[in-house]
Design an enzyme around this catalytic site. Structure first.
Site, short mmCIF file in Angstrom:
data_model
loop_
_atom_site.label_atom_id
_atom_site.label_comp_id
_atom_site.label_asym_id
_atom_site.label_seq_id
_atom_site.Cartn_x
_atom_site.Cartn_y
_atom_site.Cartn_z
N CYS A 13 -38.22 -14.50 -3.58
CA CYS A 13 -37.57 -15.08 -4.78
C CYS A 13 -38.03 -16.68 -5.12
O CYS A 13 -38.15 -17.58 -4.57
CB CYS A 13 -36.28 -14.99 -4.63
SG CYS A 13 -35.23 -15.98 -6.00
N CYS B 132 -31.80 -22.43 -5.34
CA CYS B 132 -30.06 -21.79 -5.41
C CYS B 132 -29.63 -21.90 -4.21
O CYS B 132 -30.58 -22.19 -3.08
CB CYS B 132 -30.68 -20.00 -5.24
SG CYS B 132 -29.81 -18.73 -4.83
N CYS C 274 -30.30 -18.65 0.11
CA CYS C 274 -30.60 -18.15 0.51
C CYS C 274 -31.27 -19.87 0.88
O CYS C 274 -32.20 -20.39 0.50
CB CYS C 274 -32.19 -18.04 0.23
SG CYS C 274 -31.49 -16.17 0.42
N CYS D 237 -31.17 -10.72 -8.01
CA CYS D 237 -31.47 -11.23 -6.95
C CYS D 237 -31.80 -11.00 -5.97
O CYS D 237 -32.02 -9.76 -6.05
CB CYS D 237 -30.03 -12.00 -6.49
SG CYS D 237 -29.83 -12.86 -4.34
N GLN E 29 -16.58 -6.08 4.64
CA GLN E 29 -17.87 -6.68 5.12
C GLN E 29 -18.93 -6.71 3.65
O GLN E 29 -19.47 -5.16 3.59
CB GLN E 29 -18.32 -6.10 5.85
CG GLN E 29 -17.34 -6.12 8.18
CD GLN E 29 -17.03 -7.41 8.16
OE1 GLN E 29 -18.70 -8.57 7.44
NE2 GLN E 29 -16.30 -7.93 9.23
N TYR F 255 -6.64 -10.73 11.91
CA TYR F 255 -7.35 -10.30 10.56
C TYR F 255 -8.08 -9.92 10.22
O TYR F 255 -9.42 -9.30 10.11
CB TYR F 255 -8.28 -11.52 10.57
CG TYR F 255 -7.92 -12.80 11.52
CD1 TYR F 255 -7.86 -13.81 10.61
CD2 TYR F 255 -7.93 -13.21 12.81
CE1 TYR F 255 -7.17 -15.42 11.11
CE2 TYR F 255 -7.55 -14.13 13.29
CZ TYR F 255 -6.98 -15.08 12.38
OH TYR F 255 -6.55 -16.59 12.89
N GLU G 242 -2.55 -9.15 8.51
CA GLU G 242 -3.70 -9.65 7.60
C GLU G 242 -2.62 -10.52 6.83
O GLU G 242 -2.11 -10.02 6.31
CB GLU G 242 -4.45 -8.47 7.08
CG GLU G 242 -5.49 -8.78 5.96
CD GLU G 242 -5.52 -9.74 5.78
OE1 GLU G 242 -7.23 -9.35 6.20
OE2 GLU G 242 -6.20 -10.68 4.34
N CYS H 243 -17.71 -15.20 12.00
CA CYS H 243 -19.38 -15.52 11.56
C CYS H 243 -19.21 -16.71 11.53
O CYS H 243 -20.28 -17.17 10.41
CB CYS H 243 -18.62 -15.18 9.66
SG CYS H 243 -16.86 -15.90 9.18
N1 SAH Z 1 -11.60 -7.01 10.24
C1 SAH Z 1 -12.02 -7.14 8.39
C2 SAH Z 1 -11.94 -8.42 7.61
C3 SAH Z 1 -12.43 -9.53 8.28
S1 SAH Z 1 -12.47 -11.09 7.40
C4 SAH Z 1 -13.35 -6.49 7.86
O1 SAH Z 1 -13.89 -6.33 8.85
O2 SAH Z 1 -13.53 -6.13 7.18
C5 SAH Z 1 -11.07 -12.19 7.51
C6 SAH Z 1 -10.09 -12.00 6.76
O3 SAH Z 1 -8.92 -12.27 6.96
C7 SAH Z 1 -10.08 -11.44 5.54
O4 SAH Z 1 -9.32 -9.81 5.20
C8 SAH Z 1 -8.45 -12.76 5.27
O5 SAH Z 1 -8.00 -11.95 3.78
C9 SAH Z 1 -7.93 -12.48 6.29
N2 SAH Z 1 -7.28 -13.83 6.36
C10 SAH Z 1 -7.84 -15.54 5.98
N3 SAH Z 1 -7.00 -16.13 6.89
C11 SAH Z 1 -5.74 -15.46 7.91
C12 SAH Z 1 -4.61 -15.76 8.84
N4 SAH Z 1 -4.45 -16.96 8.60
N5 SAH Z 1 -4.04 -14.59 8.62
C13 SAH Z 1 -4.51 -13.65 8.77
N6 SAH Z 1 -5.37 -13.04 7.85
C14 SAH Z 1 -6.10 -13.72 7.63
#
Ligand code: SAH
Length: 490
Positions: free
Chosen positions: A73, A79, A82, A165, A299, A328, A349, A445
């Site tokens: 790119c 940017c 990356c 991109c 994701q 989460y 969540e 992550c």
């Molecule tokens: N496991 C899922 C999402 C992971 S991303 C997947 O793989 O698709 C992290 C997620 O945590 C997001 O959806 C975000 O909204 C949520 N999140 C952020 N802070 C949080 C908290 N304190 N308690 C519960 N969920 C939360």
């Protein structure tokens, strides 16, 4: 020798920093050199001097590193998306492997021997380009006042006009051009952060790589747009080439507005209004179908996500008898993959729309052994633990059996966590320790917050058994990690 701003120095790059920058030394003085690749000899201009270290940027590459490649790119240096595009993909993977390991050593206080015993080689991508299924493009004006969309320059909110991109889906360009053309023809203004005036702030585009379904959502500083029907017409008129992996044409199936009238850096507004088509797009992942609304997390790299979830499943080691918590859980992707192999799954969540999607996704896939709770993991889990603990006490006082067929929520077999970059809240970790699951699967992550949390869990009676990186974000310094912890007494 003393160095000062604007000095030009020749330096050999010997290491890579956390943000992908090159690191080298001149007379013992450390310089962080933006856009230099490990192994380069560069002429660099010093941009900032501190007592023991300084910052510099490359003026000229004198001897290119053997790891240096031509960036795909042309905007890559400007940017902010990356950071390490000029490094060969193989070297990027080594860098990420080391980054995970070093964070676990430094922040997690694990030993070299432990890391040698548990760490597996990082899982790379077959094709490290055009892998992202989602992007949020800021809309605004360039210095000359032209309407533009593209990406923020690193560490600023200046927009670099680039609709093409190298990480995103190729059709994004056509969609963004259609939005700009509609805006110009209908005198629709872009939002100006400086004074909070103007309408269009961002364009969110998300593509189901399997299904071919595409979502376009305009984030607007207002409740509506002028001539909305013309926007719809323009978007529907685009001729998108290519197919989803399931063989269907790529096509726009969802056009919506997100109302965001706040002066904030948060991109999406909470209110969504559908202009045409459905509110959600559908996609398939790990053989399951998922409905995804504009506000839900999904994701960004589906091919690597399947590998990541595959590892999480392997680490969870389910036989069909287990009770699992998925903290989460987003739209329930991991929960539903696990539900097929477990007795009962509970998902937590914080985003209400994601919980709505999760419930819908359980229904679409005819999975009934999963329940979702809306709220913060650090609130839901402790509250649940206290309540269930009291109930259990009452039951055992009455001499009733604990088993109501839904498994043991209080003492689950497995807890999976997949938090955002800031990691888990202490209260959440504490409650997990009190629940004493046999296994904890941590999907992360950000390996720095992961290391911090693993330290707490291991001090609380768990043992690190497996660590494996999965690269979801080629060209960038980011990396995903899957970890297995087992109770030390098992
Ligand atoms: N496991 C899922 C999402 C992971 S991303 C997947 O793989 O698709 C992290 C997620 O945590 C997001 O959806 C975000 O909204 C949520 N999140 C952020 N802070 C949080 C908290 N304190 N308690 C519960 N969920 C939360």
């Amino acid at each position: 020798m003393e160095y000062k701003k604007n000095d030009i120095v020749t330096i050999t790059i010997e290491d890579i920093g956390n943000d992908g920058e090159g690191i080298g030394k001149i007379d013992g003085y450390t310089l962080f050199v933006k856009d230099a690749v490990i192994g380069d000899v560069v002429k660099a201009r010093i941009t900032k001097c501190k007592k023991n270290y300084g910052y510099a940027r490359v003026e000229k590459v004198e001897t290119p590193s053997s790891f240096r490649v031509e960036p795909k790119c042309m905007y890559y240096q400007k940017c902010g998306g990356c950071q390490i595009q000029a490094m060969s993909y193989e070297r990027q993977l080594n860098y990420k492997q080391d980054k995970i390991r070093n964070n676990l050593l430094r922040i997690g206080s694990f030993t070299e021997e432990q890391m040698d015993a548990v760490m597996e080689p990082i899982v790379g991508m077959e094709e490290p380009w055009h892998y992202r299924n989602k992007a949020q493009f800021p809309v605004g004006y360039d210095r000359e006042g032209n309407l533009v969309t593209g990406f923020y320059a690193g560490r600023t909110h200046d927009i670099i006009a680039n609709t093409d991109c190298a990480l995103g889906a190729p059709e994004n360009k056509l969609i963004l051009e259609a939005v700009l053309s509609y805006m110009r023809k209908n005198q629709v203004t872009a939002y100006r952060e400086q004074n909070g005036e103007g309408l269009v702030r961002h364009v969110l585009i998300r593509t189901g790589f399997r299904s071919g379904e595409i979502m376009v959502c305009l984030v607007v500083n207002g409740k509506k747009l002028p001539a909305e029907e013309r926007l719809v017409e323009k978007l529907r008129g685009i001729n998108i080439a290519g197919f989803g992996e399931s063989g269907q044409n790529k096509r726009i199936t969802s056009i919506s507005l997100s109302v965001n009238m706040d002066k904030t850096n948060v991109i999406m507004g909470k209110e969504i209004r559908v202009l045409w088509g459905s509110r959600c797009i559908q996609d398939t992942l790990c053989g399951l179908t998922f409905s995804i609304s504009p506000l839900s997390f999904y994701q960004v790299n589906p091919r690597q996500t399947e590998k990541l979830y595959g590892l999480a499943l392997e680490y969870a080691d389910l036989t069909g008898k287990e009770t699992v918590w998925d903290l989460y859980c987003g739209i329930g992707t991991i929960s539903l993959c696990m539900a097929k192999k477990a007795r009962q799954v509970y998902g937590v969540e914080v985003v209400p729309q994601a919980i709505e999607d999760a419930v819908e996704n359980a229904r679409i896939n005819q999975i009934s052994n999963v329940e979702f709770y809306e709220g913060k993991a650090e609130d839901v889990l402790p509250a649940f633990y206290e309540r269930a603990g009291r109930e259990e006490e009452v039951k055992s006082n009455l001499g009733e059996s604990e088993d109501d067929g839904a498994g043991d929520k209080l003492h689950p077999d497995v807890i999976v966590v997949d938090p955002p970059r800031k990691g888990c809240d202490e209260k959440c970790l504490e409650t997990m320790l009190r629940m004493r699951p046999e296994r904890i699967v941590y999907v992360s992550c950000d390996s720095a917050t992961l290391a911090r949390d693993l330290k707490v869990l291991c001090e609380g009676g768990y043992e690190l058994r497996k660590v494996r990186g999965v690269d979801q974000f080629g060209g960038t310094v980011h990396v995903e990690v899957a970890v297995l912890l087992c109770r030390a007494d098992t």
